[in-house]
Structure formats: structure tokens, C-alpha cells
Design a protein around this motif. Sequence first.
Motif, PDB file in Angstrom:
ATOM      1  N   THR A 166      41.584  38.922  45.991  1.00 25.41           N
ATOM      2  CA  THR A 166      41.345  39.946  47.164  1.00 25.41           C
ATOM      3  C   THR A 166      41.447  41.626  46.372  1.00 25.41           C
ATOM      4  N   VAL A 167      40.486  42.220  46.441  1.00 29.24           N
ATOM      5  CA  VAL A 167      40.396  43.451  45.906  1.00 29.24           C
ATOM      6  C   VAL A 167      40.298  44.867  47.041  1.00 29.24           C
ATOM      7  N   PHE A 168      41.287  45.532  46.884  1.00 27.31           N
ATOM      8  CA  PHE A 168      41.203  46.683  47.606  1.00 27.31           C
ATOM      9  C   PHE A 168      40.543  47.776  46.999  1.00 27.31           C
ATOM     10  N   ALA A 169      39.426  47.955  47.158  1.00 31.16           N
ATOM     11  CA  ALA A 169      38.319  48.728  46.227  1.00 31.16           C
ATOM     12  C   ALA A 169      38.197  50.076  46.849  1.00 31.16           C
ATOM     13  N   PRO A 170      38.716  50.992  46.056  1.00 32.08           N
ATOM     14  CA  PRO A 170      38.595  52.662  46.364  1.00 32.08           C
ATOM     15  C   PRO A 170      37.137  52.924  46.083  1.00 32.08           C
ATOM     16  N   THR A 171      36.551  53.933  46.842  1.00 32.04           N
ATOM     17  CA  THR A 171      35.073  54.331  46.731  1.00 32.04           C
ATOM     18  C   THR A 171      34.967  55.363  45.584  1.00 32.04           C
ATOM     19  N   ASP A 172      33.968  55.620  45.101  1.00 28.22           N
ATOM     20  CA  ASP A 172      33.550  57.047  44.428  1.00 28.22           C
ATOM     21  C   ASP A 172      34.336  58.105  44.874  1.00 28.22           C
ATOM     22  N   ASN A 183      34.040  34.690  44.399  1.00 25.88           N
ATOM     23  CA  ASN A 183      35.220  34.613  43.871  1.00 25.88           C
ATOM     24  C   ASN A 183      36.411  35.397  44.756  1.00 25.88           C
ATOM     25  N   GLY A 184      36.275  35.725  45.966  1.00 28.01           N
ATOM     26  CA  GLY A 184      37.107  36.457  46.749  1.00 28.01           C
ATOM     27  C   GLY A 184      36.598  37.284  47.748  1.00 28.01           C
ATOM     28  N   VAL A 185      37.315  38.301  48.032  1.00 27.29           N
ATOM     29  CA  VAL A 185      36.691  39.110  48.986  1.00 27.29           C
ATOM     30  C   VAL A 185      37.064  40.825  48.686  1.00 27.29           C
ATOM     31  N   ILE A 186      36.553  41.535  49.282  1.00 27.62           N
ATOM     32  CA  ILE A 186      36.693  42.794  49.044  1.00 27.62           C
ATOM     33  C   ILE A 186      36.625  43.907  50.205  1.00 27.62           C
TER      34      ILE A 186
END
Length: 169
Positions: free
Chosen positions: A70-76, A156-159
Motif C-alpha cells: 500500500t503506497v501513500f503517494a504524494p503528488t508532484d 502488486n498493491g494499491v495506491i
Amino acid sequence: MKAITVAAPKWMGAGLLGLMLASTAQADHHGMAKADIVDTAIEAGQFSTLVAAVKAADLVDTLKGEGPFTVFAPTDEAFAALPEGTVDTLLMPENQDQLQAVLTYHVVPGKIMAEDAMAASSATTVQGQDLTITTMDGKVMINDATVTAADVKASNGVIHVIDSVLMPE
């Protein structure tokens, strides 16, 4: 072709709904996402700084691995909001360990969908520290970051897209 109607929850930014639709569009006929977390982030077009950081930290193979993650993805935009020079400093080869710590603080082992996250109060990251999860006024917060799009499926997971960079202590 069957039409798909997607209703965004109140806490999800409507402008980022396209990220979810792009993820859905790349699904195969079994409903499984074909692209891994890294490729999904690249295709989204709003994570170029995150992808560059993942490459600089030598974490591409890990995030292309089996997972699930599980990735907590920050934007640009989230990276751009950091104090001037922070990203450039983190991307220097001599700061790779620090960059890895920051990035792995955004990753939780396992696949945590939004519904599960909303029911939790914390999650332990790959980096080793815990993230605090709160839900207030229809918004999900990861530490001080707001989730702006959730449940972007990858093979392979979720964002989950967040609006600021999480910094470990």
C-alpha cells in the motif's frame, strides 16, 4: 461495451478521479490491474518527482516486486510544497539512505483498501514507524496529509494519493 459509472466519495478530490479511471482502463478481462505500482504511478502523470525519487533510492525493483504494498503517494505538487532545496538534497547520491527512509515511510506492507484504512487508527510502514490514520468530516488523513484519491489498484498493491509528503521522525 458496458458503461461504467463511478461516484467519488465526498473525501475524494473529483479532479483525481481520472487516476482511478486510468487504473480501471488498464485492467484486464478478469478485473485485475496489469500495471505494477511503479508503472501505474508513471502512467498517472502526476508523480514524476516520486518516481524520480524511487529511482534515486534504488527502490524500483522492490516496488515492482510481488508485494502486495500500500503506497501513500504524494503528488508532484506535494513535493513542490516542501522547503526549497529539500527534494534536490534528498536526491543526492550521498543522501540515499535518508531518501529510502522517507520513501519507505510512505509504504505499508499488504493491501489496505480505503474502507480498511478508515477503520484503522494506525499502520506500520516498511520504514518501521507508524502512520496515524484519522477520519474527520468525510476526509481521511494520514498523519497531516489528506487522501485525495483512494484505491488506485495496481497488480502488486494499491495506491492512495496524498496531498503532502510524509516525513519520518
